[in-house]
Structures are given as C-alpha cells and as structure tokens.
Design an enzyme around this catalytic site. Sequence first.
Site, PDB file in Angstrom:
ATOM      1  N   TYR A  26     -13.991  -4.286   7.961  1.00  0.00           N
ATOM      2  CA  TYR A  26     -12.865  -3.622   7.304  1.00  0.00           C
ATOM      3  C   TYR A  26     -13.395  -2.622   6.271  1.00  0.00           C
ATOM      4  CZ  TYR A  26      -8.576  -3.029   4.536  1.00  0.00           C
ATOM      5  OH  TYR A  26      -7.499  -2.492   3.867  1.00  0.00           O
ATOM      6  N   ILE A  63      -2.594  -5.434  -2.722  1.00  0.00           N
ATOM      7  CA  ILE A  63      -1.165  -5.091  -2.744  1.00  0.00           C
ATOM      8  C   ILE A  63      -0.386  -6.194  -2.030  1.00  0.00           C
ATOM      9  CG2 ILE A  63       0.569  -3.340  -2.165  1.00  0.00           C
ATOM     10  CD1 ILE A  63      -1.674  -2.293  -4.029  1.00  0.00           C
ATOM     11  N   ASN A 112      -1.409   5.939   7.207  1.00  0.00           N
ATOM     12  CA  ASN A 112      -1.269   4.666   6.488  1.00  0.00           C
ATOM     13  C   ASN A 112      -1.584   3.450   7.357  1.00  0.00           C
ATOM     14  OD1 ASN A 112       0.123   2.611   4.553  1.00  0.00           O
ATOM     15  ND2 ASN A 112       1.275   2.458   6.476  1.00  0.00           N
ATOM     16  N   LYS A 152     -12.929   1.511   6.117  1.00  0.00           N
ATOM     17  CA  LYS A 152     -12.302   2.199   4.991  1.00  0.00           C
ATOM     18  C   LYS A 152     -13.278   3.169   4.318  1.00  0.00           C
ATOM     19  CE  LYS A 152      -8.169   0.525   5.341  1.00  0.00           C
ATOM     20  NZ  LYS A 152      -7.061   1.421   5.700  1.00  0.00           N
ATOM     21  N   ASP A 178       1.151   4.274  18.427  1.00  0.00           N
ATOM     22  CA  ASP A 178      -0.087   3.507  18.282  1.00  0.00           C
ATOM     23  C   ASP A 178      -1.146   4.523  17.862  1.00  0.00           C
ATOM     24  OD1 ASP A 178      -2.580   2.322  18.624  1.00  0.00           O
ATOM     25  OD2 ASP A 178      -1.967   1.203  20.410  1.00  0.00           O
ATOM     26  N   VAL A 179      -1.701   4.356  16.664  1.00  0.00           N
ATOM     27  CA  VAL A 179      -2.582   5.403  16.122  1.00  0.00           C
ATOM     28  C   VAL A 179      -3.869   5.577  16.918  1.00  0.00           C
ATOM     29  CG1 VAL A 179      -1.702   5.353  13.763  1.00  0.00           C
ATOM     30  CG2 VAL A 179      -3.592   3.811  14.407  1.00  0.00           C
TER      31      VAL A 179
HETATM   32  N1  LIG Z   1      -2.300  -4.817   1.244  1.00  0.00           N
HETATM   33  C1  LIG Z   1      -3.462  -4.555   0.649  1.00  0.00           C
HETATM   34  O1  LIG Z   1      -3.923  -5.340  -0.203  1.00  0.00           O
HETATM   35  C2  LIG Z   1      -4.222  -3.298   0.979  1.00  0.00           C
HETATM   36  C3  LIG Z   1      -5.298  -2.956   0.151  1.00  0.00           C
HETATM   37  C4  LIG Z   1      -6.019  -1.794   0.424  1.00  0.00           C
HETATM   38  C5  LIG Z   1      -5.661  -0.989   1.482  1.00  0.00           C
HETATM   39  N2  LIG Z   1      -4.616  -1.350   2.279  1.00  0.00           N
HETATM   40  C6  LIG Z   1      -4.276  -0.444   3.385  1.00  0.00           C
HETATM   41  O2  LIG Z   1      -2.927  -0.024   3.234  1.00  0.00           O
HETATM   42  C7  LIG Z   1      -2.388   0.341   4.507  1.00  0.00           C
HETATM   43  C8  LIG Z   1      -1.029  -0.298   4.706  1.00  0.00           C
HETATM   44  O3  LIG Z   1      -1.189  -1.716   4.779  1.00  0.00           O
HETATM   45  P1  LIG Z   1      -0.083  -2.747   4.241  1.00  0.00           P
HETATM   46  O4  LIG Z   1      -0.661  -3.404   3.054  1.00  0.00           O
HETATM   47  O5  LIG Z   1       1.232  -2.084   4.122  1.00  0.00           O
HETATM   48  O6  LIG Z   1      -0.100  -3.815   5.427  1.00  0.00           O
HETATM   49  P2  LIG Z   1       0.999  -4.190   6.539  1.00  0.00           P
HETATM   50  O7  LIG Z   1       0.284  -5.117   7.460  1.00  0.00           O
HETATM   51  O8  LIG Z   1       2.241  -4.646   5.878  1.00  0.00           O
HETATM   52  O9  LIG Z   1       1.299  -2.794   7.256  1.00  0.00           O
HETATM   53  C9  LIG Z   1       0.424  -2.186   8.153  1.00  0.00           C
HETATM   54  C10 LIG Z   1       1.255  -1.469   9.204  1.00  0.00           C
HETATM   55  O10 LIG Z   1       0.368  -0.803  10.128  1.00  0.00           O
HETATM   56  C11 LIG Z   1       0.863  -1.046  11.429  1.00  0.00           C
HETATM   57  N3  LIG Z   1      -0.175  -0.917  12.454  1.00  0.00           N
HETATM   58  C12 LIG Z   1      -1.183  -1.758  12.751  1.00  0.00           C
HETATM   59  N4  LIG Z   1      -1.871  -1.321  13.808  1.00  0.00           N
HETATM   60  C13 LIG Z   1      -1.288  -0.152  14.190  1.00  0.00           C
HETATM   61  C14 LIG Z   1      -1.541   0.795  15.208  1.00  0.00           C
HETATM   62  N5  LIG Z   1      -2.534   0.622  16.098  1.00  0.00           N
HETATM   63  N6  LIG Z   1      -0.739   1.881  15.298  1.00  0.00           N
HETATM   64  C15 LIG Z   1       0.266   2.058  14.418  1.00  0.00           C
HETATM   65  N7  LIG Z   1       0.569   1.196  13.446  1.00  0.00           N
HETATM   66  C16 LIG Z   1      -0.203   0.103  13.327  1.00  0.00           C
HETATM   67  C17 LIG Z   1       1.408  -2.461  11.360  1.00  0.00           C
HETATM   68  O11 LIG Z   1       2.255  -2.765  12.460  1.00  0.00           O
HETATM   69  C18 LIG Z   1       2.117  -2.442  10.020  1.00  0.00           C
HETATM   70  O12 LIG Z   1       3.441  -1.976  10.123  1.00  0.00           O
HETATM   71  C19 LIG Z   1      -3.448  -0.084   5.538  1.00  0.00           C
HETATM   72  O13 LIG Z   1      -4.226   1.032   5.929  1.00  0.00           O
HETATM   73  C20 LIG Z   1      -4.304  -1.057   4.755  1.00  0.00           C
HETATM   74  O14 LIG Z   1      -5.607  -1.176   5.276  1.00  0.00           O
HETATM   75  C21 LIG Z   1      -3.894  -2.481   2.048  1.00  0.00           C
END
Ligand SMILES: NC(=O)c1ccc[n+]([C@@H]2O[C@H](COP(=O)([O-])OP(=O)(O)OC[C@H]3O[C@@H](n4cnc5c(N)ncnc54)[C@H](O)[C@@H]3O)[C@@H](O)[C@H]2O)c1
Length: 252
Positions: A156, A189, A90, A160, A63-64
Amino acid sequence: MGRLDDKVAIISGGAKGQGAAEVELFAAEGAKVVFGDVLDDEGKKVEARIAELGGEVEYVHLDVTSDEDWRKAVDLAESKYGRVDILVNNAGISLRHQDMDISNEDWDNVMDVNAKGVFLGTRHVIPAMQRAGGGSIVNISSIAGILGRPLASPAYAASKGAVRVFTKSTAGRFASDGIRCNSIHPGPIDTDMIRAATNSIRPETRVGEIPMGRLGRVDDIAFGALYLACDESAFVTATELVIDGGVTGIRP
Ligand SMILES: NC(=O)c1ccc[n+]([C@@H]2O[C@H](COP(=O)([O-])OP(=O)(O)OC[C@H]3O[C@@H](n4cnc5c(N)ncnc54)[C@H](O)[C@@H]3O)[C@@H](O)[C@H]2O)c1
C-alpha cells in the site's frame, strides 16, 4: 456563488467514504460532477441523494484499472457538460497484511488500483483538459506514501509513494498547458477503509498517535480537495497537502 461554478469534475471512487463527500461538496459548490466506482448500487444512491439536494451529478460505472471505463467517463463528461476541468483520483484499496507475506497477486492488485488507476485517469483526462484550456488534477495519496508507517502494508505504501511522485512528474510535464497536479496525503480517516486495513485493531485505538486527538473526517479531506480543485489554488502545482491531524509534522 459557488467556488466551482461552471467547472466540470470527474471523481473516482465516489460511491462512499471520502469520494462521496467530495462529490457532494463539489456539487454544492456549483460543479457538475461525473463520478464513478465499482459499487454501482451505492453510487446510484449517492447520485439520487445529491440530485435531491439540487446537485448536478451523474454516476457511471468506473473501474479505475479499465481504459475503456475511463474513456466512457471522460466522453460522458464532455458530451453532457461540454468540458473537463477537474479530476480527483480518489479510488483506492488497502491491504490487511502488514508484512512481506502478501501474494504477488495482492501486490499487483494494490498497485493496479492505487497507482495504475491514477495513471490511467490522468492519461485519459489530459487531452480533455487541454481542449478546455487547462485543469486541476488532485491525486489522493496517503501519509503512507511519505513515511514508513508501521501500520501500513508495504505494498500500500509503495502504491501511494508512486502516486506522490507521479503527481510531480505530471505537474512538470503539463504546467505549460495550464494543467495543475497536486497530491493530498490523508492521515487516518474514519471510513470503511481504515476499519478494513486495521483488521482486528479498532480504528479508535489509533487516536493516540494523532496529535489532534481524533480520526480525520471525510470532510477534512474534501475541503482540501476543493481548495486544490478550484481557482483559489491557481498558482499551486506539484505540492503535497498533508491532512493528518499533525501525525507527520509533530514528533511525540
Ligand atoms: N481512510 C484512510 O485512513 C485513508 C488514509 C490515507 C489515504 N486514503 C486514501 O483515500 C482514498 C479514499 O479512501 P476512503 O478512505 O474513502 O476508503 P473507502 O474504502 O471508503 O472508499 C474507497 C472507494 O474506492 C472504490 N474503489 C475501490 N477499487 C476501485 C476500482 N478499481 N475502481 C473504482 N473505484 C474503486 C471503493 O469501491 C470505494 O467506494 C483512497 O485512495 C485511500 O487509499 C485513505
């Protein structure tokens, strides 16, 4: 020869989405990877799948927002693989609410995971990277950390934006130790997150705002992370790698 041969990486939020793609790509490129998440069942499945492909990966509950979990992850990487060269911060969460009507708890939660989580990971990994003689930290921010995006919750976006500037601050402080720190700014994404964040809006409807005409794929981001993690980017630090199909750079 892999682009990450002999490197040891830690990746947070690796149980699914972009994080799981990074774990798989980094392992395929020769890295030994310790990865964590709060979704232990999913994380174990990713670990088993990549091990079957011949990758050297180890899942750990991480848990980060927990100092203790970070300490264990870094200890595991050093005791099992001898060093830490790479950290990909990530893990992240989004919010459904787009406006100011969020609770204080929701604000704190988003800032805790997305901003404090990056700080804690960095703080724990820096001494290990100093022992290793250098390293590369890749922080996953968002285009929401650069632009005022109408579809992103202000909380959010703030979290970021914090990651974006914290990245440069870290890069400046530790450049003399050979530790690089860069941020990636994904656009929309195709992962569970975008489906949760856009709520009733189908992600596909957002394609119209993307000049390249499609949502990003997890590998689009994983390849960017690979470049910043490996030695090909040895002279790159404090930069922002935008991977968004042209959203921020091309005005309609
Ligand atoms: N999907 C998009 O459109 C998008 C766009 C810009 C940025 N992002 C960023 O990309 C990164 C990855 O997101 P994603 O798109 O793969 O989404 P996702 O929801 O598929 O994956 C996020 C992961 O983070 C984990 N997580 C959440 N809280 C946590 C915690 N407290 N400790 C450890 N792990 C935790 C989740 O369980 C999940 O496995 C994130 O930082 C997100 O903000 C995503």
